[in-house]
Design an enzyme around this catalytic site. Structure first.
Site, PDB file in Angstrom:
ATOM      1  N   ASP A   9       0.851  -1.330   0.004  1.00  0.00           N
ATOM      2  CA  ASP A   9      -0.272   0.124  -0.134  1.00  0.00           C
ATOM      3  C   ASP A   9       1.004   1.683   0.188  1.00  0.00           C
ATOM      4  O   ASP A   9       1.313   1.368   0.847  1.00  0.00           O
ATOM      5  CB  ASP A   9      -1.023   0.165   1.098  1.00  0.00           C
ATOM      6  CG  ASP A   9      -1.923   1.143   1.660  1.00  0.00           C
ATOM      7  OD1 ASP A   9      -3.034   1.134   1.181  1.00  0.00           O
ATOM      8  OD2 ASP A   9      -1.809   1.679   1.594  1.00  0.00           O
ATOM      9  N   ASP A 109      -3.609   2.235  -5.150  1.00  0.00           N
ATOM     10  CA  ASP A 109      -2.507   2.303  -4.688  1.00  0.00           C
ATOM     11  C   ASP A 109      -2.320   1.463  -3.688  1.00  0.00           C
ATOM     12  O   ASP A 109      -0.985   1.090  -2.850  1.00  0.00           O
ATOM     13  CB  ASP A 109      -2.293   3.834  -3.295  1.00  0.00           C
ATOM     14  CG  ASP A 109      -3.221   3.805  -2.275  1.00  0.00           C
ATOM     15  OD1 ASP A 109      -4.030   3.037  -1.843  1.00  0.00           O
ATOM     16  OD2 ASP A 109      -2.801   4.469  -1.501  1.00  0.00           O
ATOM     17  N   GLU A 110      -3.123  -0.349  -4.221  1.00  0.00           N
ATOM     18  CA  GLU A 110      -2.811  -1.018  -3.183  1.00  0.00           C
ATOM     19  C   GLU A 110      -2.748  -2.476  -4.086  1.00  0.00           C
ATOM     20  O   GLU A 110      -3.503  -2.237  -5.404  1.00  0.00           O
ATOM     21  CB  GLU A 110      -3.389  -1.162  -1.958  1.00  0.00           C
ATOM     22  CG  GLU A 110      -5.336  -1.099  -2.309  1.00  0.00           C
ATOM     23  CD  GLU A 110      -6.027  -1.855  -0.872  1.00  0.00           C
ATOM     24  OE1 GLU A 110      -6.013  -2.368  -0.350  1.00  0.00           O
ATOM     25  OE2 GLU A 110      -6.780  -0.912  -1.247  1.00  0.00           O
TER      26      GLU A 110
HETATM   27  P1  TTP Z   1      -5.965   5.034   1.515  1.00  0.00           P
HETATM   28  O1  TTP Z   1      -4.284   4.666   1.140  1.00  0.00           O
HETATM   29  O2  TTP Z   1      -6.537   4.525   2.074  1.00  0.00           O
HETATM   30  O3  TTP Z   1      -5.188   6.546   1.396  1.00  0.00           O
HETATM   31  P2  TTP Z   1      -3.855   7.225   1.932  1.00  0.00           P
HETATM   32  O4  TTP Z   1      -2.527   6.436   0.770  1.00  0.00           O
HETATM   33  O5  TTP Z   1      -3.575   8.573   0.961  1.00  0.00           O
HETATM   34  O6  TTP Z   1      -2.337   7.101   3.006  1.00  0.00           O
HETATM   35  P3  TTP Z   1      -2.081   5.818   3.863  1.00  0.00           P
HETATM   36  O7  TTP Z   1      -2.140   4.569   2.960  1.00  0.00           O
HETATM   37  O8  TTP Z   1      -0.597   6.384   4.017  1.00  0.00           O
HETATM   38  O9  TTP Z   1      -3.097   5.824   5.471  1.00  0.00           O
HETATM   39  O10 TTP Z   1      -5.722   5.450   0.285  1.00  0.00           O
HETATM   40  C1  TTP Z   1      -5.399   5.696  -0.909  1.00  0.00           C
HETATM   41  C2  TTP Z   1      -5.802   7.444  -1.924  1.00  0.00           C
HETATM   42  O11 TTP Z   1      -7.343   6.542  -2.159  1.00  0.00           O
HETATM   43  C3  TTP Z   1      -5.432   8.211  -1.265  1.00  0.00           C
HETATM   44  O12 TTP Z   1      -4.474   9.127  -1.554  1.00  0.00           O
HETATM   45  C4  TTP Z   1      -6.331   9.283  -2.316  1.00  0.00           C
HETATM   46  C5  TTP Z   1      -7.333   8.073  -2.314  1.00  0.00           C
HETATM   47  N1  TTP Z   1      -8.904   8.424  -1.081  1.00  0.00           N
HETATM   48  C6  TTP Z   1     -10.275   9.594  -1.672  1.00  0.00           C
HETATM   49  O13 TTP Z   1      -9.467  10.124  -2.541  1.00  0.00           O
HETATM   50  N2  TTP Z   1     -10.898   9.266  -0.037  1.00  0.00           N
HETATM   51  C7  TTP Z   1     -10.420   8.882   0.586  1.00  0.00           C
HETATM   52  O14 TTP Z   1     -11.128   8.861   1.522  1.00  0.00           O
HETATM   53  C8  TTP Z   1      -9.972   7.904   1.566  1.00  0.00           C
HETATM   54  C9  TTP Z   1      -9.878   7.099   2.228  1.00  0.00           C
HETATM   55  C10 TTP Z   1      -8.487   7.901   0.053  1.00  0.00           C
HETATM   56 CA    CA Z   2      -2.121   4.025   1.030  1.00  0.00          CA
END
Ligand code: TTP
Ligand code: CA
Length: 362
Positions: A9, A109-110
């Site tokens: 991730d 992103d995962e």
């Molecule tokens: P996540 O992997 O949930 O979050 P992140 O990568 O920003 O942070 P981390 O993994 O370090 O905790 O989400 C991936 C992407 O998806 C995030 O960069 C932006 C998008 N996203 C949104 O647009 N709205 C949301 O409510 C969430 C949770 C994520």
């Molecule tokens: Ca992430």
């Protein structure tokens, strides 16, 4: 040989990409925002870097509220650049795909991956591989990520989230139960706030409490399918294979409507360019879609979705437009004025799957 599965991730993904492209942002709170265009402050925070999170900024929070939390602090509020994040994502997923036995992209992103063959089932080799992978992604893209390694997808996903950002957590099969035991039930993928609340009302807050609950009781509460999945997951049992779905798992587009409305004709008319856009992307990637969702966001920013799974996958634009119209007709019968509207295509499959499908059926 026991399976070795990983979950990768990317850390604070959209905000991290903005930092990579403008290194002067490092060290200050960075918020990637979806501005709705109504007023300077209307819209929501999509994600933020960890500095911003120290001030209580969260994904989905109204921009005005985030501004309040950051009063008097130098911070960057950046509009979302989706195409740019997709380009980074495609490159990272490409690197990952070339290094693993099997890759299942689960979001922008995962991804889950299987390295059983590559490592010969050896956890030390898997840990070394994960470190090299992190280094390679950082060298190529300047992006940090967090990786979890475990005997299955449930454990790998919880492990990647365990130390963030820039974490690596390796859990061997004989450590999996002990690893899960102190954790709350909502760490398990598939336990959202609703399920967590229901379980809590029934005295189940930790994973071992879930693991010990009689299956009949869980089935009464959650239905058979979810009960069986969660009972197994809480015992670190998960046989779900890593399935290569051929790259992108979803395609979606959202727009902000010119005025708040619950008029079907207006919603569909304003959405048409976005539908054509998504369809073009589908064709350019040689993909077919099987599930389709209409997404509406109301004035209070609450999201509402109606989805449908088609009998057979298609890439036909007229089907896409008809299904979106039907789904919005159903959605608008139940909710008030929409502020934003969007479409999401899921269960994407590539031409190769299509060919093998017809090979089998003809
Ligand atoms: P996540 O992997 O949930 O979050 P992140 O990568 O920003 O942070 P981390 O993994 O370090 O905790 O989400 C991936 C992407 O998806 C995030 O960069 C932006 C998008 N996203 C949104 O647009 N709205 C949301 O409510 C969430 C949770 C994520
Ligand atoms: Ca992430």
């Amino acid at each position: 040989m026991s399976r070795i599965v990983g979950h990768l991730d990317l850390d604070y993904f959209y905000a991290q990409v903005e930092e990579v492209e403008a290194p002067s942002l490092r060290g200050i709170p960075v918020l990637v925002c979806v501005f709705s265009g109504r007023t300077e402050e209307s819209g929501v925070v999509s994600t933020s870097n960890y500095k911003a999170r120290e001030y209580g900024v969260k994904s989905g929070m109204p921009i005005a509220l985030a501004k309040g939390r950051l009063k008097g602090v130098e911070a960057a509020f950046i509009p979302m650049h989706h195409a740019k994040y997709e380009a980074y994502s495609d490159r990272v997923m490409g690197t990952l795909r070339s290094r693993v036995d099997l890759l299942e992209q689960a979001g922008i992103d995962e991804a889950f991956f299987d390295v059983t063959k590559k490592t010969g089932g050896d956890y030390d080799a898997a840990a070394a591989f994960a470190r090299e992978l992190k280094d390679e992604i950082f060298r190529e893209e300047k992006l940090s990520c967090s990786i979890g390694i475990g005997p299955n997808k449930v454990v790998a996903k919880i492990a990647s989230d365990f130390k963030k950002p820039n974490g690596l957590t390796v859990i061997r099969d004989d450590q999996a139960l002990a690893f899960l035991s102190p954790l709350p039930v909502d760490r398990i993928y598939g336990v959202g706030p609703k399920t967590a609340k229901l379980l809590e009302e029934n005295g189940i807050t930790t994973i071992p409490e879930l693991a010990r609950s009689p299956i009949e009781r869980l089935e009464d509460l959650l239905g058979k399918k979810l009960a069986v999945y969660l009972r197994n997951a809480s015992n670190a049992i998960d046989d779900e294979p890593v399935v290569d779905r051929g790259g992108t798992s979803q395609l979606s587009r959202m727009i902000t409507l010119k005025t708040d409305t619950r008029d079907l004709q207006q919603v569909v008319a304003e959405l048409l360019p976005a539908l054509k856009d998504v369809h073009e992307k589908l064709i350019s990637k040689d993909l077919f879609f099987r599930s389709i969702s209409a997404i509406g966001i109301l004035k209070d920013l609450s999201p509402h979705t109606r989805s449908k799974t088609l009998e057979t996958p298609t890439n036909d634009y007229s089907v896409l437009e008809k299904e979106v119209r039907d789904l919005f007709a159903a959605l608008l019968r139940e909710v008030g004025d929409l502020r934003r509207a969007g479409v999401r295509l899921g269960e994407l499959q590539d031409m190769v799957d299509q060919r093998s499908l017809t090979d089998f059926t003809s």
